[in-house]
Design a protein around this motif. Structure first.
Motif, short mmCIF file in Angstrom:
data_model
loop_
_atom_site.label_atom_id
_atom_site.label_comp_id
_atom_site.label_asym_id
_atom_site.label_seq_id
_atom_site.Cartn_x
_atom_site.Cartn_y
_atom_site.Cartn_z
N GLU A 1 0.86 -1.17 0.00
CA GLU A 1 0.00 0.00 0.00
C GLU A 1 0.89 1.23 0.00
O GLU A 1 1.82 1.35 0.82
N MET B 1 0.32 4.42 0.76
CA MET B 1 0.26 5.29 1.94
C MET B 1 1.03 4.69 3.10
O MET B 1 1.72 5.42 3.84
N LYS C 1 4.19 6.31 4.94
CA LYS C 1 4.21 6.46 6.39
C LYS C 1 5.47 5.87 6.98
O LYS C 1 6.09 6.47 7.89
#
Length: 705
Positions: A300, A302, A306
């Protein structure tokens, strides 16, 4: 004829019945008291026996270190260089591990009881009710199936297996701090761009190359049915991160002894120092990767961003915390009279340095990064504030702690190969790991060296690249990261494979350093004095090349540091009243110590980390000397030199001497700054300048060459 029971004339039946409960209570209390006393005696005996066993276990490691030291002396006396002390410590650890595993058997205690209890989880503590008394038991670990009769032997092996936190909180801090505290800053900053590229970009490249290769091997192992548990792509990346931390202690020790080229030494040492910090933050970021949804191992974008943000945040926070602790220690040692009590001064320096690691870990940062940059800051600033006794003590103390901790860890590695209870050795995984480690190292060194040579005047030769590739040893940091978590099948297999990688690189690569140097025609016996003395007589064009080879951020930092930070944090350099603007006069007087005016703080830096005053105040260059008297008038003495017409600015001249004159002694005593130079000084010409607006003091202050 009937017999009737006789009754005692003094005792009535009712009274006998009433006294019976009291008699029973007395007997029960007495028996319970005897039982408690026996239990206490048994507990004391067990505690004493456990204490003796713990002392014997620690004695094993002390004897290992003692034997290692004696063998090191023998090797140095006989000039044996094929095996470093770390490899020797691992061999002794292996021998002791074999003896403990197969040669020593503890008789099974008759008081041991094995009971079955249906629970779905393994609690950390267990309360057991034995005849109304509750006993607390702690979790020691899983006992392998079919080894119930070997519980005592396993218990003995667990006794010599330390908590992983011992490595992170006790053994790693002195090793990492000593790396930063003993950093050769002159050669480090001369190659700072290349070192940062290898440490940051190279470690990330190596991590992903190893992770991708290992994921291919793991997928193949799943197909052929050779995988006994879950092993995800994030686990492969984690393995790539921990084995990307290099520790060429063996190679660097040989380099230092043989006096190999200083730039090659600086590149290897600088990379190993910084990539340990990068590897531990990178591994933490990979663990923190948590995509949304039920599948925590899917990709993913995102979640990846992060994790990247966590990497930057943790590294930046740890860096800031380490530098802040070093600055705080510099302020304390500057504005107090601790130098009058060297023992207290050394104790405070030691505690402040060690607390940096624990403070960073407690705040959620990485202690390795914090203590590394704390060591660099302490060496650059705080060291100049210490008394001569404390300077010697601090160097020797951390050198001793580094030696003992490093050899302890390597001897423990050998012992752990046989004392660890949950090894998972998979031949396919081991073969893939060795292939991935060498390909990852190659992907780090060769492409980055090609790109760096495009902008370097002093090229990194192919023989240097081959040596750097060969010197990518794994050591204490890789071992500490792998042993920190061995709860899952994947982590256990990583730990077992990591041990084999460390053994191979230390013994084979470290032992082959001498033949490698000869095969690659690496010059040895290079004296830094000759290097610097030859650099000192370069002509103007060559000096400009030296200036451009040093990184431009370092030149900017050097100017700011020598004019503001060094005078602010130490007693060395020009007073802040002379470097800050006139409007900051009160603040400058408050932050400038009396020793700065009197130049009592002696600056003697073996790394040519000189404090050269700014041209507007008091400059000492090859051909210029500026003297400031009590009235504030300045006299410039110019030495006739062929370099006067080269067009090189005064700051560049100072920086060139910073990088070139490594071993020229700088001594500040009273009001004299003496720079021994070999060149004859011709009669100077004198130019008198008008006085500045605010003289620093009314006392005469002269800086002479």
């Amino acid at each position: 004829m009937g017999l009737s029971p006789r009754r005692s004339p003094d005792v009535h039946p009712s009274k006998a019945l009433l006294s019976l409960p009291f008699m029973l209570t007395f007997l029960l209390v007495g028996s319970r008291g005897e039982s408690n006393a026996m239990d206490n005696v048994a507990t004391e005996r067990m505690a004493e026996e456990s204490h003796r066993q713990d002392s014997a276990n620690l004695l094993i490691f002390i004897m290992l270190l003692t034997l290692t030291i004696l063998t090191i002396w023998l090797f140095k006396h006989r000039r044996f260089r094929f095996l470093h002390e770390t490899g020797l410590a691992m061999i002794y650890g292996l021998l002791v591990g074999v003896i403990l595993r197969f040669g020593v058997h503890v008789p099974q205690s008759m008081s041991d009881v094995i009971l079955s209890c249906a629970v779905n989880a393994s609690p950390a503590t267990l309360l057991v009710n034995v005849s109304g008394r509750f006993y607390e038991y702690t979790l020691k670990g899983e006992v392998s199936r079919g080894k119930g009769h070997q519980v005592q032997d396993d218990e003995m092996l667990r006794k010599v297996t330390f908590d992983p936190e011992v490595f992170f909180n006790i053994l790693l801090p002195p090793i990492i701090f000593h790396a930063g505290y003993s950093l050769k800053r002159r050669h480090f900053f001369r190659n700072i761009g290349s070192i940062l590229a290898y440490a940051f970009m190279g470690t990330v490249i190596s991590c992903f190359v190893i992770g991708l290769i290992m994921y291919g091997f793991v997928s193949f192992m799943k197909v052929v049915g050779q995988l006994g548990g879950d092993f995800f792509f994030t686990d492969c990346l984690f393995f790539g991160a921990i084995v990307s931390a290099t520790d060429p202690v063996t190679v660097l020790a040989i380099f230092n002894e043989l006096k190999v080229d200083v730039d090659l030494y600086a590149l290897l040492f600088g990379e190993s120092v910084l990539n340990d910090a990068v590897a531990i933050v990178l591994s933490s970021s990979i663990v923190a990767y948590q995509p949304a949804g039920d599948n925590s191992h899917s990709f993913e974008a995102m979640a990846l961003l992060k994790s990247f943000g966590i990497f930057l945040g943790v590294f930046s926070g740890s860096f800031a915390l380490g530098v802040a602790t070093g600055v705080m220690t510099a302020f304390v040692t500057k504005f107090t009279k601790l130098r009058d009590f060297p023992l207290l001064e050394t104790a405070l320096f030691f505690l402040m340095s060690w607390s940096t690691f624990l403070l960073a870990e407690a705040c959620g940062f990485t202690g390795v990064v914090a203590v590394l940059f704390c060591g660099i800051t302490q060496a650059h600033y705080t060291f100049n504030n210490l008394s001569p006794e404390s300077q010697d003590r601090s160097k020797q103390l951390f050198e001793l702690l580094n030696f003992l901790a490093e050899n302890f860890i390597f001897s423990y590695m050998g012992l752990t190969l046989f004392s660890f209870q949950s090894h998972v050795f998979n031949p396919l995984f081991i073969i893939g790991a060795f292939i991935a480690v060498f390909l990852g190292r190659a992907a780090n060194i060769y492409p980055l060296s090609f790109l760096l040579n495009l902008g370097r005047k002093n090229k990194i030769g192919s023989n240097f690249q081959h040596v750097m590739m060969f010197a990518g040893l794994r050591g204490a940091m890789t071992f500490a990261l792998s042993i920190r978590d061995t709860a899952t099948y994947a982590r256990q297999m990583m730990f077992s494979t990591t041990l084999l990688i460390v053994f191979f690189t230390v013994w084979v690569c470290g032992g082959g350093t001498m033949p490698m140097l000869s095969f690659m025609s690496i010059p040895v016996g290079v004296d830094s004095d000759q290097d610097t003395s030859s650099s000192a007589v370069l002509d103007g064009s060559q000096r400009r090349n030296t200036k451009h080879e040093s990184a431009w951020p370092f030149r900017i930092w050097y100017n700011f540091d020598r004019n503001y930070l060094k005078p602010l944090l130490t007693h060395s350099g020009p007073p802040l009243t002379a470097t800050l603007p006139a409007c900051c006069g009160p603040l400058a007087r408050c932050l400038t110590s009396p020793q700065a005016y009197e130049n009592e703080g002696q600056l003697h830096d073996d790394d040519s980390d000189f404090i050269l005053n700014d041209a507007s105040v008091s400059s000492m260059y090859a051909d210029v000397t500026v003297s400031t008297d009590a009235s504030g008038s300045r006299t410039i003495n110019r030495k006739r030199s062929s370099t006067a017409s080269t067009g090189v600015g005064p700051f560049d001249e100072a920086l060139d001497h910073e990088l070139a004159l490594a071993e020229h002694e700088v001594a500040i005593r009273g009001t004299r700054l003496v720079l021994p130079m070999d060149d004859p000084i011709e009669p100077p010409t004198t130019v008198t300048l008008p006085p500045p607006p605010s003289p620093p003091r009314s006392d005469p202050r002269r800086h002479r060459l």
